[in-house]
Design a protein around this motif. Sequence first.
Motif, PDB file in Angstrom:
ATOM      1  N   ASP A   1     -14.581  50.832  10.226  1.00 33.11           N
ATOM      2  CA  ASP A   1     -13.556  51.542  10.974  1.00 33.11           C
ATOM      3  C   ASP A   1     -12.447  51.928   9.998  1.00 33.11           C
ATOM      4  O   ASP A   1     -11.574  51.120   9.670  1.00 33.11           O
ATOM      5  CB  ASP A   1     -13.010  50.665  12.099  1.00 33.11           C
ATOM      6  CG  ASP A   1     -12.087  51.415  13.056  1.00 33.11           C
ATOM      7  OD1 ASP A   1     -11.359  52.305  12.582  1.00 33.11           O
ATOM      8  OD2 ASP A   1     -12.108  51.099  14.258  1.00 33.11           O
TER       9      ASP A   1
ATOM     10  N   GLU B   1      -8.734  51.617  11.430  1.00 32.84           N
ATOM     11  CA  GLU B   1      -8.235  50.240  11.530  1.00 32.84           C
ATOM     12  C   GLU B   1      -8.019  49.635  10.151  1.00 32.84           C
ATOM     13  O   GLU B   1      -7.043  48.913   9.934  1.00 32.84           O
ATOM     14  CB  GLU B   1      -9.204  49.370  12.332  1.00 32.84           C
ATOM     15  CG  GLU B   1      -8.673  47.958  12.527  1.00 32.84           C
ATOM     16  CD  GLU B   1      -9.579  47.079  13.358  1.00 32.84           C
ATOM     17  OE1 GLU B   1      -9.123  45.998  13.772  1.00 32.84           O
ATOM     18  OE2 GLU B   1     -10.742  47.466  13.582  1.00 32.84           O
TER      19      GLU B   1
ATOM     20  N   GLN C   1      -4.729  50.898   8.960  1.00 35.24           N
ATOM     21  CA  GLN C   1      -3.603  50.314   9.699  1.00 35.24           C
ATOM     22  C   GLN C   1      -3.327  48.881   9.253  1.00 35.24           C
ATOM     23  O   GLN C   1      -2.172  48.492   9.056  1.00 35.24           O
ATOM     24  CB  GLN C   1      -3.903  50.365  11.195  1.00 35.24           C
ATOM     25  CG  GLN C   1      -3.896  51.765  11.783  1.00 35.24           C
ATOM     26  CD  GLN C   1      -4.370  51.806  13.227  1.00 35.24           C
ATOM     27  OE1 GLN C   1      -5.019  50.862  13.714  1.00 35.24           O
ATOM     28  NE2 GLN C   1      -4.054  52.891  13.936  1.00 35.24           N
TER      29      GLN C   1
ATOM     30  N   ALA D   1     -12.173  44.939   8.678  1.00 32.00           N
ATOM     31  CA  ALA D   1     -12.414  46.368   8.836  1.00 32.00           C
ATOM     32  C   ALA D   1     -12.544  47.004   7.469  1.00 32.00           C
ATOM     33  O   ALA D   1     -11.779  46.683   6.550  1.00 32.00           O
ATOM     34  CB  ALA D   1     -11.281  47.032   9.617  1.00 32.00           C
TER      35      ALA D   1
END
Length: 368
Positions: free
Chosen positions: A56, A59, A62, A113
């Motif tokens: 991902d 993610e 982030q 992730a």
Amino acid sequence: MTHTAVRITAASRHVTVASSTPSITDWSRRYFGPWWQATSSEAGADAGPLVAAGVDETEAAQLAQLVTDYPHDVVTYANAPLLHTRDDDGCVYAHQPDSSLSYQYQPDVLRIAGTEPVSVALAAARLARELLRSQLLADGWHILHASAAVRDGSTVLTLGEKGAGKTTTALLLARSGWQLLANDRVFVRPDGDGGVDVLPWPSAAAIGLGSLDALGVYDEVRARHLAGERLHPTQHERVSQALTDGKRVPIFASSGTELKPQFFPDQLTTWLGLPLAVSGKAGRIVFPRIAPAAAPAVEGRGRELVDSDFFTAGTEDRYPDVFGLAPQTTNGEVRRVLADRLTALPSTSVVLSHDTEASAKLLAELAR
């Protein structure tokens, strides 16, 4: 989104790896299956801590920003820089720029992730093992820097400094009717009958090019490599090239460390024909040294165990405990009991040579 999950079990403790990418859970099933029980499962209340791993990119970015935008520390983790920080609630955030991996850990849930399935799968297996290790350590298990081979439940533990011949000893025994339990580390714990239980430490097995040749399995390994089968991805590209070119002599990094082929646990059986064991009872200790041109021989009784024979959080150099998984204290009395029981076992110092047949014969006679 459909998730697959693998429950990993050792000594009644559990960790679950879950992902929406099947190759990630397949990796853990393959990595742990031969030594620790790894079965398809569902993440639930009885599944132990959870590693939720996925591909991902959003993610991963982030989580990385939660590290880089705030004060953080940097350590080397799995041979690569890892940035990490902890918030006021005790949640740990970490990021590895080199592999685009990001992490979030709070008690019993670790989120990973990344942008590429193999790197995420590697990290998920590594951290699942760390989570299970923390539970075993809390239960009184300790980790020895040792190889191990088992026959009829009795285990030969091989101790010594790096390069002493621990892996060679275990491999020679495994090719002589024993089962390979571990090639570098083992879990040990006193049992209730005055003995010592032994469990494997699942990992990629590093076996040198020269050792593969001496054991008579180099040609099989090279043939599989040339046919497109692949060893563990942590293997250095120079090793892969050496196999392609048919080179059998050891190769070294600039640091002086030997670069070796890296085998998945299941490849020890499918490629090398070595049977694996899942547990045992400590029965004997061997302290080897390698002298290439010497005649294999017994040199005397082995030494007592010393602190450097045990792994601790302070001596774990490849995987520092940035997530706070290790128990804060260890039971010193249990370790003293372990050292006393292991020291009381029959122990022998031996010299082994590059004559694998003679060395295997000596070890087999000792281990009867």
